[in-house]
Design a protein around this motif. Structure first.
Motif, mmCIF file in Angstrom:
data_model
loop_
_atom_site.group_PDB
_atom_site.id
_atom_site.type_symbol
_atom_site.label_atom_id
_atom_site.label_comp_id
_atom_site.label_asym_id
_atom_site.label_seq_id
_atom_site.Cartn_x
_atom_site.Cartn_y
_atom_site.Cartn_z
ATOM 1 N N ILE A 218 2.170 1.347 3.400
ATOM 2 C CA ILE A 218 3.213 0.214 3.447
ATOM 3 C C ILE A 218 2.342 -0.959 3.486
ATOM 4 N N CYS A 219 2.773 -2.043 2.770
ATOM 5 C CA CYS A 219 2.262 -3.271 2.859
ATOM 6 C C CYS A 219 3.314 -4.506 3.134
ATOM 7 N N LEU A 220 2.630 -5.364 3.986
ATOM 8 C CA LEU A 220 3.506 -6.583 4.560
ATOM 9 C C LEU A 220 3.048 -7.811 3.726
ATOM 10 N N LEU A 221 3.908 -8.777 3.582
ATOM 11 C CA LEU A 221 3.825 -9.987 2.937
ATOM 12 C C LEU A 221 3.000 -11.081 3.764
ATOM 13 N N SER A 222 2.979 -10.671 5.261
ATOM 14 C CA SER A 222 2.195 -11.630 6.054
ATOM 15 C C SER A 222 0.883 -11.903 5.917
ATOM 16 N N ASP B 116 13.272 3.544 9.365
ATOM 17 C CA ASP B 116 13.868 4.879 8.953
ATOM 18 C C ASP B 116 13.956 5.170 7.346
ATOM 19 N N GLN B 117 13.531 3.978 6.601
ATOM 20 C CA GLN B 117 13.511 4.023 5.146
ATOM 21 C C GLN B 117 12.199 4.058 4.554
ATOM 22 N N ALA C 47 1.177 0.381 -2.981
ATOM 23 C CA ALA C 47 2.101 0.405 -1.919
ATOM 24 C C ALA C 47 3.200 1.009 -2.189
ATOM 25 N N ALA C 48 3.506 2.024 -1.329
ATOM 26 C CA ALA C 48 4.940 2.687 -1.480
ATOM 27 C C ALA C 48 6.126 1.863 -1.064
ATOM 28 N N ALA C 49 5.881 0.873 -0.216
ATOM 29 C CA ALA C 49 6.749 -0.142 0.097
ATOM 30 C C ALA C 49 6.226 -1.253 0.834
ATOM 31 N N VAL C 50 7.059 -2.605 0.501
ATOM 32 C CA VAL C 50 6.437 -3.594 0.825
ATOM 33 C C VAL C 50 7.845 -4.462 1.698
ATOM 34 N N PHE C 51 7.211 -5.175 2.773
ATOM 35 C CA PHE C 51 8.101 -5.616 3.638
ATOM 36 C C PHE C 51 7.665 -7.233 4.106
#
Length: 237
Positions: free
Chosen positions: A190-194, A222-223, A207-211
């Motif tokens: 999971i990767c972050l834009l920070s 939870d997602q 990345a499986a998800a990005v926040f």
């Protein structure tokens, strides 16, 4: 795989966290420190090029950006970077939601691991800024591997430290190097834009998800694949 003896604790599942740019707002201080180091040795390197290399193995970063300078010059660059970075460490701060995210992961019964390849002196400062040692089950540093990300060795060592497997872990980072290392290690990322890298680049890297940041990840936990570690299966798909 690593140079230190591995001390392990029992754990079924783990969440591995990069620190720089993921939990602590430090990436742009690294850019500044590298920029000063290169300038002092009369090497012209644009800041944007430095930023795009942040999170890469330090020796590889120096090799690429110094255009294969001599070993003495490379070592001097690394020493100067460390000096200037530590001098500006008072500007470091946790990223939004960092501690709350670690608290939530620990409360779910998942081992929290700081899976970083930062040098020990920098790591000590980061841990002090983060103030979350009470939540952390294990930590890695540059002393544990010969080559850092995108080489996956640091991930394998982090898993060993808590007795977890790739099938029972998720990695949270902020760089394409994190995602690439995870692909090689078989661990979802999971990767972050920070850290300042675009969503598209992180997704392309695997990345499986990005926040946006740790706070955003916490709100949508939870997602994410982290939820799959707590739903009774004990493994992600």
């Amino acid at each position: 795989m690593g140079k230190r003896e591995r001390n392990t604790v029992s754990a079924h599942s783990a969440v591995l966290f990069d620190v720089d740019g993921t939990l602590v707002d430090s990436n742009y201080l690294h850019v500044y420190a590298w920029r000063r180091a290169f300038a002092e040795l009369h090497l012209e390197v644009e800041s944007w090029r430095i930023h795009r290399a942040i999170g890469m193995d330090g020796s590889e970063l120096v090799r690429v950006l110094s255009d294969d300078a001599s070993d003495d010059v490379r070592q001097r660059l690394k020493d100067l970077h460390s000096q200037y970075y530590l001098q500006s460490s008072a500007l470091l701060s946790p990223l939004p939601g960092a501690r709350k995210l670690l608290e939530r992961v620990a409360a779910l019964g998942l081992a929290v691991v700081l899976a970083t390849s930062a040098p020990d002196d920098e790591l000590a400062v980061l841990r002090k800024v983060l103030g979350c040692d009470d939540l952390v089950a294990a930590v890695t540093s540059s002393a544990d591997v010969d080559v850092a990300k995108p080489n996956p060795d640091i991930i394998g060592i982090a898993l060993d430290r808590v007795g977890a497997t790739a099938q029972r872990a998720v990695f949270v980072g902020d760089a394409v190097w994190d995602a690439q290392a995870c692909l090689r290690a078989g661990v979802p990322s999971i990767c972050l834009l920070s850290g300042g890298v675009s969503r598209a680049e992180l997704e392309t890297a695997g990345a499986a998800a990005v926040f946006d940041n740790a706070e955003d990840l916490l709100e949508h936990l939870d997602q994410t694949p982290i939820a799959g570690l707590t739903d009774g299966r004990g493994e992600h798909g």
